[in-house]
Structures are given as C-alpha cells and as structure tokens.
Design a protein around this motif. Structure first.
Motif, short mmCIF file in Angstrom:
data_model
loop_
_atom_site.label_atom_id
_atom_site.label_comp_id
_atom_site.label_asym_id
_atom_site.label_seq_id
_atom_site.Cartn_x
_atom_site.Cartn_y
_atom_site.Cartn_z
N UNK A 125 53.71 38.06 41.21
CA UNK A 125 53.04 38.73 40.10
C UNK A 125 53.93 39.80 39.47
N UNK A 126 53.74 40.03 38.16
CA UNK A 126 54.35 41.14 37.45
C UNK A 126 53.23 42.10 37.08
N UNK A 127 53.21 43.27 37.73
CA UNK A 127 52.10 44.22 37.59
C UNK A 127 52.49 45.31 36.61
N UNK A 128 51.60 45.58 35.65
CA UNK A 128 51.77 46.67 34.69
C UNK A 128 50.47 47.44 34.59
N UNK A 129 50.57 48.77 34.77
CA UNK A 129 49.38 49.64 34.71
C UNK A 129 48.29 49.18 35.68
#
Length: 941
Positions: A660-664
């Motif tokens: 996964x690419x997690x942002x905020x």
C-alpha cells in the motif's frame, strides 16, 4: 443621424445575438462578491445586491445562465479568480501590473474616478493636488486611491499623511469625526453618502479609471465576447437595464445633469400649472398635507421620547427642566407635571446638582456635546450613569437650552469589569506560554496574543494590536523587512501566506531576519476564528547547518548509490520484473512495458482492474482478490505465486507482489511488481521429482545396508565364536598369534557392521528409543568394566566420577546411554597412548534440569579447524587417523543423533596434542524425562 444610430444599434444587437447563441447552452457562472456598498453587497436577507450583481443578473437572464455568488474580501477574491475558483470578479480597475496576472474584458463596465471630500464648511478646501501635501488623508486600505497617492508623493513630491481605513464608510466617518482632514474615495460611493456624513466634495477629479470584469482562465472566450457585446449594447440604449441600475444604486450626478435652460423651462411650466389649478387651493392642500405629516411625525417622536429606556430631559436657558420622559420621572418617583419648571437642585443632591449645572453651562457656552460617565450613590447602592448632554437650538439657530440623555449602565459596567478580569487572567495565562500564541476572530481581527509573539515579530510590533487585521500586520512587517523570503516578490508572497492562513490547516517553517526560524501552526476554531502558534526553531536550524558538512560528505556516497541503483534497474529489467500501480480514488491501473510484455498485450494497451483480474485463472482469482482487499483495507502487503493465461492464450506462472501507498493515514494507491516464474516453477517441479527419486533411492540404500549388515553379522558371529574357541585350545605360538590377529580383525569388522546397522536404522527412522527406569551409576560401571581390559592393555587408567546429588533412579533408554558412553570412552582409549580416560557425571549448573556426562582423555587431541565436522558421518579429524587407528567415522555421528533423540546436546572441547573432552547432556526432572513417543521410530533392532 438617428437612422445611423438605429443601424449601429441593430448591428450590435445582431452581433450580441450571434454570440448569445454560441454560448446559450446552460452554464453556471461563479461570481466573486465583496462588500462594497452600494456597488456590491449582501442585503439583510443575505441576497446579492448592488449595481454589479444587478448587471450580472440581467446579463445571465438574457443568456440563459445560472449565477452563483461567493463572498470574499478583496485580496481573497483576486486569489480565487486567478486560481479559477470563481469565474468573474467585477469592479476591477485596469493596470499594467494586473494585466500580466488577470484576464480583462475589452469593454469597460463603468467609468470611475476618485473624489476628494472635506467637512462641510471647511476653512481649507482642496483646489489642487498640492493642497494635499502634509495633510491627513483617509483612504481605503490597499485601494487604488492609496497607491495613486503614494505614486503622487514619489513623482511630484506631494506627500499627504495617509490614514488607511478598513472600508469605505470608515473613510467618510473619519473625515466627519475629524480623525482625518480629507477623504479620497470612489466618486460613485461618495455621491451616495456625502450628505449622510455632512461632507462636501471638491471639484477636483483625481485618479480617473475604468472598471472592468476580470475573468478566470477557464471561462470560454465566447462568454467574454457575449458579455462585452451586451454591455456595449446596453450603453447605447438610455432605457436599458444598465442606466436603470445606475439610477437605482449609484446615482452619479454627472449622468443626470440638466442643461442650463432646464430650470427656467421647469419654472415656466410650474407657473402655468399653478395658474391653471388655482394657487390658493393648491397652497391650502399642501399646507394641510404638511401639517398632518408634521403632526404624525411629532406623535411618533413623542412615543419614542416617552417609551425610550433611558432618562431624557430638556432644560431651558435658565437651567430648569422644560420636558422629561417617563423613564426620568419613574426613576425619581415624581410626576412629569411636578418636574417641569424644577431646577436640578430640587431633584438631585447638592453635589450631583452642581455637576449638572456645570455641565449645562459648558454645553451652553461651547455648543459642543458633552459625554460623562459617573458613579452615583443611591439608596440601592452605587449606580453608574452614562450621560450625554447636547445643545438645543431655536428656530433662529441660537442655543436655547440643553438636552440630556442618561443611561443606567451599572450592570453593563459590572459585566465589563468581570470580562476585564477574565481577560486579564487569560492574558496572564497566554503570556506564561513559552512559545508565541495569537488568536484572530471570524473577521480575521486579532483578539489576543502573548508577549512572546510580539518578541518573535519584533519589526512588526507596532502593528500587532488588538483589532488589527492579519493582512495589515503582514503588510507592516513586509514594509520593514520582517520577512526576507518575500524580497522581490512581496505581493506573490503575501497572497500565498494569506492563502495558508485562511486554510488554517497547515504547519510550515518561516524565516525571519537575524537568522531566526519559526515553525508556524494555524488551526480554525469552532467559531470561525484562527488560533496560531509560533515555535522558535532557530537553534534546530543552526544544528542542521552544523551537519551540512556531513551531508556533503554523504553526497559522494549518494552518487555511488545512484550508480548502483541504475545498475540494479538494469538488472531488474534483465530479470524481466514488471511494475504496476493502482490508483484507488480514480480506479485506474498502470502497467509498465515489462508487465505488458508478460501479459502479451501491445504497448498502447490501457488495462482496467477488471480486465487485469480476468488474466488470472479461475483458481488464482480468489487469492488475488483477497490479497488486494487486505492490502486496501488493512495496509497488508502481499507476495503470491499465481497461474495466469496471457492475451495469446499461453499459460504461465507469475509472482505478483504489492504494497500500500499511505497518504494522510489512508491507502491511496497500490504498487507492486510481477515476474514470469514459469521456468522457475518447471525447475522446482523437476527438483521436487529428483528429490523424491533420491529419497526413494536413499530409503532403498538404507534398507539394503540394514539387510546386508544383518545378514553379514550372523556368519561373523560364527567366525568370532570359532576363533575364540580356537584361542582356548592348544596352539603353537605362531598359530596363536595368527588366531589372535584373525579374532581382532573379526571384532573390528563386527564393530564396523554394528555401526553401519545403527546408522542405517537411524537414517531410515527405525531406531527405537525405550523409556525404562534405570540407575545411571550401574550403566557407567558396566561401561568401565567393559572397557577396563582394553585400557589396561595400553597402560591407561580408566576411572569414573559421579556427583552425589545425582538422582538414584532415572527413566530413559539405558541401552542407548550405554552405547553413547561406549562410543565416546572407546574413542578416548583408542586415541590415547599414555595417561588416563575419565568419565564424569554431574548435574548441569548452567542448564537446570539437565545431567552432564563428560569423557575426557590425555590423548592426541583434535585440531581446532577439524572440530566442527567431527559429528558428521564418515568424518575423522585427520586422514592418517583412519589408517593408524582404524574406524568408519560413524561412531560420533550415531552418538549425536542418539543424544538428540534423547532430548540432549553433544559437544567437544579439545587442544591438539594435549587431549580432548567430549560431553553430552540428558534432560532430568527428578527422573530422566524422555519424549512420550519414540523420536526415531519403533522398529526392533
């Protein structure tokens, strides 16, 4: 001439109609609305009102558009139109600087200029621009008038003292109150309000300009052309909505000035009308109407006077009450008829009456209003009064008395005192904070800040006052070099800083003068205000610079890493690993060229999530779907080996990974890799089959060895038995020596057969481990007795030592323990020429619950490099050992497996040339604790 005008009007109408058809499709226009009454504002119901909203509504209605108004202050409106958040911003003056940043219409919406105002009857009127020099001039803050006056000072040396105001009413009010001598505002505003503020306008026209509509980059040119053409058409028609809106909202006097002969003509018509209707009847009617209106007005004023919640009184020139309202007589418990004609000394105590008389006299003498607040002691306690005294004029304009309005502000004063105390407590608490703190209200005016905040912005301190706008504080600091990062781009920096401020959801670093750095944090409050924190991080920045040298040294390493990364990328490309990325919000999937090659699709192919899933076989899809769901919902990466079918129908195996690419705090995208592992899978299957074949062969080999060793051992027992009997008979010395040699050789061969049989059983998992009660002391004694003869033949001492705390009875396999001891002690005797062999049994202090058995000797020892391989099969410390001492190299390997099967460990400690100590451990818990089931099978030996 009229015919030519009609033709021109017809052509303009036709052009406007053509453009309207081009943009007639339903469209919503977003319009910026800033408070600039009467040109644009929101009325009491919140609806957009004023000249510009009226004009835009008329244009929208004729073109079938919908209009949405967005309220914003002037700076915010400019930012929003530039970013495309609003489509149209009205009332913008053209300038070369703005032309580089905004998109203007070609048709000016309105002609405008600045008017100069002074108080009515001013002794210093403004006849020329030089009259402004050195005088205080009120202007709208950040307006065109302010900029023009600054340019006038730099160009012509005329330098007025500018008094910026937050809005246009404040400009007029500042001149009316005397806070400024002169006011300069847009003439459209001034013409509507000069009477209200008792001002008069100079004939001098200042700073003429044209006002336009400004459009966002996203508005089509056809819409701009349609609006320009429609405005031009309206201006050509005196009866159009354009002039009606001007008359309703702006009423510019120049637009409706009458010719010189108009008053005379109007007078003549009026005279003829009066003559025809009858002057006397007309005058009587007018007087009756005026009298009725005056009576109605007097009744309204009387009702207001009597029912006002304040004490109102009027006094004549002699200082006696001539009229009072109900609130007055109610407060003093008197009748109105009794109060009229009284002197203040008859109503108030002596001190209060004297103050009243003194105030009355000053108002009569100066003609100025007098305001005073005082505390009065009454029967019910202290009463705080707010008194306003003003002169009363007769019909000739002379002062004939004094009026007074008294308000009981006791509760308000007490509330203010309480609020002041609370505010003081809050101020003390805020000032105690070690970092900067500031609070702005919903209108972005400063409510409170601490001393630390002022210290951090030392160059802006004079502007950091209660009620100041954040933008004004910023501009003050900009003008004094507070923000070095803004130099050369002040307006751009200001717009960006205000944008961050109004978002109130950011934390960023800000550089000040003198190498000072702040961390700025701003958040919105529930009431719409903004709270800000300022943390001094200057020391952190200096420490960061101290590490700059280390960073530069690391750059060389980084360059090497980049080169290695480049090479790694080449390796990845050669290995055929493809990449992919899935955007969750847009539901779009990206494949690189390698991934497309694996799927055997063309380079222009654009995959979709459903299409990508369809390439996997029916057996593989659930695993892939579950993995993607877990990665999206729980941020769980995956690494799968799946089977798929390419676009050409070829079946292959792939390894698919994803993370996964997690942002905020939310998973926004998934990224991963895919690799064709068909060849690897094929190789793995071949290896698996080879292993199975080898395992079968090994089992067959072990079975063969077990069978053969068993078969050979039977005749060997006969050979050794017969040789033993032969040695007991009468033999010559030569025959005895030959028989002894044959007997020793047969015994050695029997030992080899026993080792091979034991090892084959272990390898085939057919060695049985028993669980029987036994005495370890007896087992050790048996081993010593068994090997004592062999030791004595070599002149060695064989002895044993057993700790006293050893349990008397143990549970285990005494035969296997005996076998291990025989192997170790036999080896010790074999490799020892002089000295002793010792068996030592103790409880292991380093490992509670374990028994440690050691076999030490004074033999040849073992080289350190040979020790790690001693317990492997067919291994000996030196190739010459086998030739000199004999043996198969299986004894220690068998001992190791037996010890481990019994739940213990085995090891060696040796010094080459000095001797060795072999040890092994067995578990014990009062009795020897062994596995409940045999670890190596249950077949009989």
């Amino acid at each position: 001439m009229s015919g030519a005008r009609a033709i021109v009007a017809w052509l303009v109408l036709a052009l406007a109609g053509t453009l309207s058809l081009a943009v007639a499709q339903e469209r919503t226009l977003t319009v910026g609305l800033y408070d600039n009454e009467p040109k644009s504002f929101r009325d009491g119901n919140g609806a957009a009102s004023g000249f510009f909203p009226g004009l835009i509504d008329a244009l929208a209605q004729s073109n079938g558009w919908r209009v949405t108004y967005v309220s914003c202050d002037w700076t915010r409106c400019l930012q929003m139109v530039r970013r495309g958040e609003i489509d149209i911003l009205p009332d913008v003056a053209y300038s070369d600087d703005r032309a580089t940043r905004f998109r203007f219409g070609r048709e000016p919406v309105l002609q405008s200029w600045s008017a100069i105002y002074t108080r009515r009857g001013s002794s210093q009127p403004v006849q020329r621009l030089s009259d402004l020099d050195g005088r205080s001039v009120a202007v709208l803050s950040n307006s065109g008038q302010e900029r023009a006056l600054k340019e006038l000072a730099s160009r012509d040396g005329v330098a007025p003292r500018l008094v910026p105001q937050p809005d246009l009413p404040s400009v007029m009010r500042a001149v009316s109150r005397g806070d400024a001598e002169i006011g300069v505002v847009n003439h459209l505003y001034g013409a509507e309000n000069e009477v209200q503020f008792a001002l008069e306008r100079s004939r001098l026209i200042f700073n003429p300009s044209s006002l336009y509509f400004v459009y966002s980059p996203g508005v089509p040119q056809s819409v701009v052309q349609a609006i320009d053409s429609a405005i031009a058409l309206m201006k050509a028609d005196p009866k159009s909505d354009y002039y009606q809106l001007l008359d309703r909202w702006l009423k510019p006097p120049a637009l409706f000035s009458l010719p010189d002969w108009a008053p005379a003509a109007i007078g003549l018509v009026a005279a003829l009308l009066l003559a025809s209707l009858g002057v006397n009847a007309y005058l009587r009617k007018v007087i009756a109407e005026k009298t009725a209106a005056l009576r109605e007005q007097q009744n309204r004023l009387k009702a207001i006077f009597d029912n006002a919640p304040v004490e109102i009184s009027l006094k004549d020139a002699q200082g006696r009450y001539s009229e009072v309202n109900r609130q007055f007589v109610r407060h003093f418990a008197l009748d109105e008829a009794d109060v009229v004609g009284m002197h203040p000394s008859e109503v108030h105590d002596a001190d209060h009456a004297q103050r009243q008389s003194d105030d009355d006299r000053q108002v009569m003498q100066t003609g100025k209003t007098r305001v005073r607040q005082s505390e009065i002691e009454t029967d019910r306690g202290t009463r705080v009064e707010h008194m306003v005294k003003f002169p009363v004029y007769d019909a000739d304009g002379r002062i004939s008395g004094v009026g007074s309005v008294v308000t009981d502000v006791t509760e308000q004063t007490r509330a203010l005192q309480r609020m002041s105390e609370v505010e003081q407590h809050l101020t003390d608490a805020v000032n105690a904070l070690p970092d900067g703190f500031v609070l702005f209200d919903a209108e972005d005016r400063m409510v409170i800040c601490n001393d630390r905040f002022r210290e951090l912005y030392d160059r802006s301190t004079p502007a950091i006052v209660k009620g100041a706008r954040f933008e004004d504080i910023l501009r003050y600091g900009l003008n004094r070099g507070q923000f070095p990062e803004a130099e050369g781009r002040e307006e751009e920096w200001l717009a960006d800083r205000l944008d961050r401020h109004f978002r109130a959801d950011s934390a960023f670093e800000q550089r000040l003068r003198e190498d000072r750095w702040l961390r700025v944090v701003e958040r919105r409050t529930e009431t719409g205000g903004i709270v800000g924190y300022r943390f001094d991080i200057s020391e952190m920045k200096r420490q960061a610079r101290a590490l700059e040298g280390a960073r530069k040294r690391a750059e060389a390493v980084a360059g090497q890493l980049r080169e290695q990364t480049r090479k790694l990328a080449q390796v990845v490309e050669l290995t055929g690993i493809g990449g992919w990325e899935f955007d969750i919000e847009t539901n779009t999937l990206f494949w690189d060229s390698t991934t497309k090659s694996i799927h055997e699709v063309p380079r222009w192919y654009e995959p979709t999530p459903d299409a990508a899933m369809a390439y996997f076989t029916a057996e593989s899809r659930p695993s892939m779907a579950d993995a993607i769901r877990a990665c999206t919902d729980r941020s769980q990466p995956f690494d799968l080996e799946l089977e798929m079918v390419t676009a050409s129908g070829r079946r292959l195996w792939v390894r698919a990974t994803g993370q996964p690419v997690v942002e905020n705090g939310q998973v926004r995208r998934l990224s991963g890799a895919i690799q064709d592992i068909t060849a690897q899978k094929t190789h793995e299957k071949a290896l698996e089959q080879s292993w199975l074949d080898a395992e079968k062969a090994n089992i067959a080999k072990s079975q063969f060895l077990a069978n053969m060793s068993h078969e050979i051992r039977t005749p060997m027992n006969g050979v050794t038995g017969m040789l033993a009997l032969l040695l007991r008979s009468e033999l010559s010395s030569t025959q005895r020596m030959q028989a002894q040699t044959a007997h020793a050789s047969a015994a050695g061969l029997m030992q080899v057969l026993n080792d091979i049989l034991d090892y084959s059983k272990l390898e085939a998992n057919e060695m049985r481990i028993d669980s029987l009660p036994f005495d370890l002391r007896t087992v050790v004694a048996e081993v010593v007795a068994m090997l004592e003869l062999r030791a004595s033949e070599k002149g060695l001492e064989l002895r044993s030592e057993i700790a006293e705390d050893l349990p008397a009875r143990l549970v285990g396999d005494p035969a296997r323990v005996r076998q291990i001891l025989v192997n170790l002690a036999g080896n010790a005797i074999k490799f020892t020429e002089t000295g002793e062999v010792r068996i030592h049994v103790v409880t292991d202090s380093a490992a509670p619950g374990m028994i440690r058995i050691e076999v030490s000797d004074t033999g040849i020892g073992i080289r350190e490099d040979a020790q790690p391989s001693l317990f492997t099969r067919f291994a000996q410390a030196d190739g010459t050992i086998g030739r000199r001492y004999g043996g198969t190299g299986l004894g220690l390997a068998i001992s190791k497996q037996l010890v481990e099967a019994l739940g213990g460990e085995i090891g060696v400690e040796s010094t080459f040339g000095e001797g060795s100590r072999f040890w092994f451990t067995l578990p014990v818990r009062g009795t020897l604790a062994l596995p409940s089931a045999p670890a190596l099978g249950t077949a009989a030996e």
